[in-house]
Design an enzyme around this catalytic site. Structure first.
Site, PDB file in Angstrom:
ATOM      1  N   GLY A 124      15.129  -2.661 -75.583  1.00  0.00           N
ATOM      2  CA  GLY A 124      15.935  -2.234 -74.456  1.00  0.00           C
ATOM      3  C   GLY A 124      16.944  -3.296 -74.062  1.00  0.00           C
ATOM      4  N   LYS A 136       9.096  -6.347 -80.457  1.00  0.00           N
ATOM      5  CA  LYS A 136       8.291  -6.738 -79.311  1.00  0.00           C
ATOM      6  C   LYS A 136       7.263  -5.627 -79.037  1.00  0.00           C
ATOM      7  CE  LYS A 136      11.632  -7.417 -76.208  1.00  0.00           C
ATOM      8  NZ  LYS A 136      12.708  -6.758 -76.982  1.00  0.00           N
ATOM      9  N   HIS A 162      17.904  -7.651 -71.231  1.00  0.00           N
ATOM     10  CA  HIS A 162      17.211  -8.914 -71.512  1.00  0.00           C
ATOM     11  C   HIS A 162      18.158  -9.953 -72.109  1.00  0.00           C
ATOM     12  CE1 HIS A 162      13.618  -6.646 -70.753  1.00  0.00           C
ATOM     13  NE2 HIS A 162      13.783  -5.873 -71.807  1.00  0.00           N
ATOM     14  N   HIS A 222      10.000  -6.124 -67.673  1.00  0.00           N
ATOM     15  CA  HIS A 222      10.595  -4.947 -67.038  1.00  0.00           C
ATOM     16  C   HIS A 222      10.119  -4.816 -65.598  1.00  0.00           C
ATOM     17  CE1 HIS A 222       9.873  -4.249 -71.370  1.00  0.00           C
ATOM     18  NE2 HIS A 222      11.149  -3.934 -71.337  1.00  0.00           N
TER      19      HIS A 222
END
Lengths: 332, 332
Positions: free
Chosen positions: B53, B104, B56, B218
Site C-alpha cells: 500500500g 510484507k 509508507h 496502518h
C-alpha cells in the site's frame, strides 16, 4: 503536547548526543555545542560555518561534511546560538584560509553572528558573512528586519561549500554564496502549527479548514490566513509569489526544492512536486535539479516550502560537485 | 482532514507523476502503476520487486535503483497492489535470472503477491518470495495472520539487492533475504494517529496524554494503550520487546534503524537514537551501522519504530555495498 523527548530543557543536549552517536563522520562538542567534521580543519581551504535555532533539522548539523559545512552551531529550539558557540566553531575549523558564516536573516542570528565575527576577527581569523534572505512572503516579520532566510540556506551551503572544497578564496566563496542567495526565492504554506518543547502549546492556531499562506519557519505569520485549497492551488500561490519577485523566462533553468516542514508525509510532497513540474513546464522554465523531502523543517509543522534558484553553469556545476553529509550525499 | 492533495481519489496517480518528474533515475508506468529503474532490466541478474500500500514513502518506490530494488508496485493508500501490477513489474525487470518478490506480511499483500507469482511463473519467469514479518509487537493483528512486516523490509531490500547486484542466483538472493528477516526485529510506538485521504478521519483516537505501544504501520492496535512516557522509557519498552524475542549477547553487532513514522521531527528521532545507543552500550552490543530518519512511514503519524538486525560479516558487507536510490545512497 506530545513529543518524543525526555524533558524540554534536555532537548538540545539529548539530540546532540544522538547526532554524535549516529554519525561517525561528525564530531560533536557537547560543551561548546558545535558540530564539526570528524576530520578536523581542511588546511588551506575556506571553512563554512552556519547555525541557528534548533527544530529545523536536518538544517544545519545534517549538512556538515565534505563539500558543504565545516561546522554547525545549534541554538536551543527556535533560539539563536550565542556568539561563543560561533567563535568556538570558527576556531575549530579554520584551516588558515578564513571562515564563511552563513546566516539566516533573523534579528537574533544576525546580532549574534555579527558579534561572533568581531570576536573571531580579534583572534586573527579572517571572517566573511553571507546573509540569506530568500523568503518573499513578507518584507519584515515578527522575527526579522527585512526578509526571512529559509530554504535558500541549503542552496547557499551546498554551492558555496563546493567552491570552498575546490580551494577558492574567502572572497570568492562569499561572492558565490551571495550570488546563490540573490538567485533564490522561497515561499511556504502551513497546514498545521508546531509546538516548541519549552512553550508546550502551539505557536499559533489554525481552524480545521484553514492554512497560513507565507508562513515562516518558526510559525511566524505570513501574508494571509486562507481556506485550505487543493495542492495545485497552494503550489500556484507559492510560485506566483516567487515568480512575481524573480521572473524566470522561457528557456531559463532552475534548481527547485519541495521542502516538507516536518509533519508532511513524503507522498504529499511528491504530489506538490508534480504540480511544481507542471507550473514550470507551462512557462517553459526547465527544472534541472530538484530536492523533494524534509531539509528545513519547523518541528512537526505540516506544510510545504518551495525554493527556486535560477541556475547558471557555475552554480549547477557546484551543485553537482560531490557532497557527503548526513542529509545530502552524492558523487562520493 | 487537512492534506496537501488535490483529491483523495487522485493521491496515488498525482504522487506517481511527482516521483516521475523528480527522479530521472526512475521510470514510472502510470498505467501499470509500477516504478522501475530507468535503465531497464539487468541482464543475467536477479531482479528484486517489492510493493504494498502507499502511504509508507519512501518505501517502496524510494528504494528503486542500483543495489536495491528493480521495481516497486504501489497500491492505493494502505491497500495492497493488485496481482497485475506485480506481474507487470516482474515482466518489466526480469533479466533472465529470475525475480525475487519482497512481501510484507499483510493478508492482502500475501494473497496478491502469491497470485502474481503464479501468473509470472505461467509466463516463464522464475520467481521466489521473501516474506517479511519482523514486528514483534503482536502475533496476529487486524491485518495479518502471524507477525506484521515493517522496518526489516528496508534491510531485506538493501542486503538482498546488493547480493543480486553482485550476480548471485535467485536461490542465493532469496536465502540471504530470509536470513535478514530472521535476524531482524521491529517495534513501534505511536504518539498520534494518521488519516487516510479516503477515510478522511483518523484511523484511531489517542487522548492527549496517551501513546499506542506496539502500533502497526496502518495504525493497527499494538499491545497496549499507555500514558505518554519520556523518550528513554519508550525506547526501553521497544528494545526490551525486541531483545526478549531475539536476544543479543555482549559482543554481538547490529544494524539499527530509528525510523520516524512520518510526523515526528528529526530532532526527536536523534533524541531516540541517543537512548538506543545508551541501551546497546549498557549491554555491550555494538551498533555497527545505523539509519535515523523516515524510511517506512504511516502517512503523518507521530511516533517511532525501532528495527534491529543482528549483523554478521556477510550481511554487513552487503549493507555497505554501493546503493543509489532516492532514499538510500552511498558508495556510488
Amino acid at each position: 503536547m506530545k513529543k518524543l523527548i525526555n524533558a524540554p530543557e534536555a532537548v538540545l543536549s539529548d539530540a546532540l548526543a544522538g547526532i554524535a552517536a549516529a554519525h561517525p563522520s561528525l564530531r560533536v562538542d557537547a560543551e561548546a555545542r558545535i558540530i564539526t567534521r570528524a576530520g578536523g580543519p581542511s588546511a588551506g581551504k575556506v571553512a563554512l560555518v552556519s547555525g541557528g535555532g534548533s527544530g529545523h533539522e536536518p538544517l544545519h548539523g545534517g549538512f556538515v561534511g565534505t563539500g558543504m559545512l565545516h561546522a554547525a552551531c545549534p541554538g536551543e529550539v527556535f533560539t539563536s546560538p550565542v556568539p561563543d558557540q560561533v567563535v568556538a566553531a570558527a576556531r575549530a575549523v579554520d584551516g588558515g584560509a578564513g571562515v564563511l558564516l552563513v546566516v539566516k536573516n533573523y534579528t537574533g542570528d544576525v546580532l549574534n553572528f555579527e558579534m561572533a565575527a568581531e570576536l573571531a576577527g580579534d583572534e586573527g581569523i579572517e571572517v566573511a558573512t553571507v546573509l540569506v534572505d530568500d523568503d518573499v512572503a513578507v518584507q519584515d516579520s515578527t522575527w526579522t528586519a527585512g526578509r526571512r532566510g529559509t530554504g535558500a540556506t541549503v542552496f547557499v551551503e551546498k554551492i558555496a561549500g563546493a567552491l570552498a572544497e575546490q580551494g577558492a578564496s574567502l572572497a570568492e566563496v562569499a561572492e558565490v554564496g551571495r550570488r546563490v542567495n540573490a538567485a533564490s526565492r522561497s515561499f511556504a504554506v502551513a497546514l498545521s502549527p508546531c509546538t516548541t518543547p519549552a512553550a508546550g502549546k502551539p505557536g499559533f492556531e489554525l481552524a480545521d479548514d484553514e492554512m497560513e499562506v507565507g508562513v515562516g519557519i518558526h510559525g511566524e505569520p505570513g501574508r494571509s490566513r486562507e481556506k485550505l485549497e487543493p495542492a495545485s492551488a497552494i503550489v500556484a500561490t507559492a510560485l506566483d509569489a516567487i515568480f512575481a519577485d524573480q521572473p524566470l523566462a522561457a528557456g531559463d533553468e532552475a534548481i527547485v526544492m519541495v521542502n516538507g516542514l516536518g509533519g508532511t508525509p513524503l507522498i504529499e510532497l511528491y504530489i506538490a512536486y508534480a504540480e511544481v513540474a507542471k507550473y514550470f513546464a507551462e512557462r517553459d522554465v526547465r527544472i534541472v535539479r530538484n530536492l523533494v523531502g524534509d531539509y528545513v523543517t519547523s518541528l512537526e509543522m505540516a506544510g510545504v516550502m518551495l525554493t527556486v534558484c535560477k541556475a547558471d553553469e557555475q552554480l549547477l556545476s557546484l551543485w553537482d560537485a560531490p557532497v557527503n553529509t548526513p542529509a545530502l550525499r552524492w558523487g562520493l
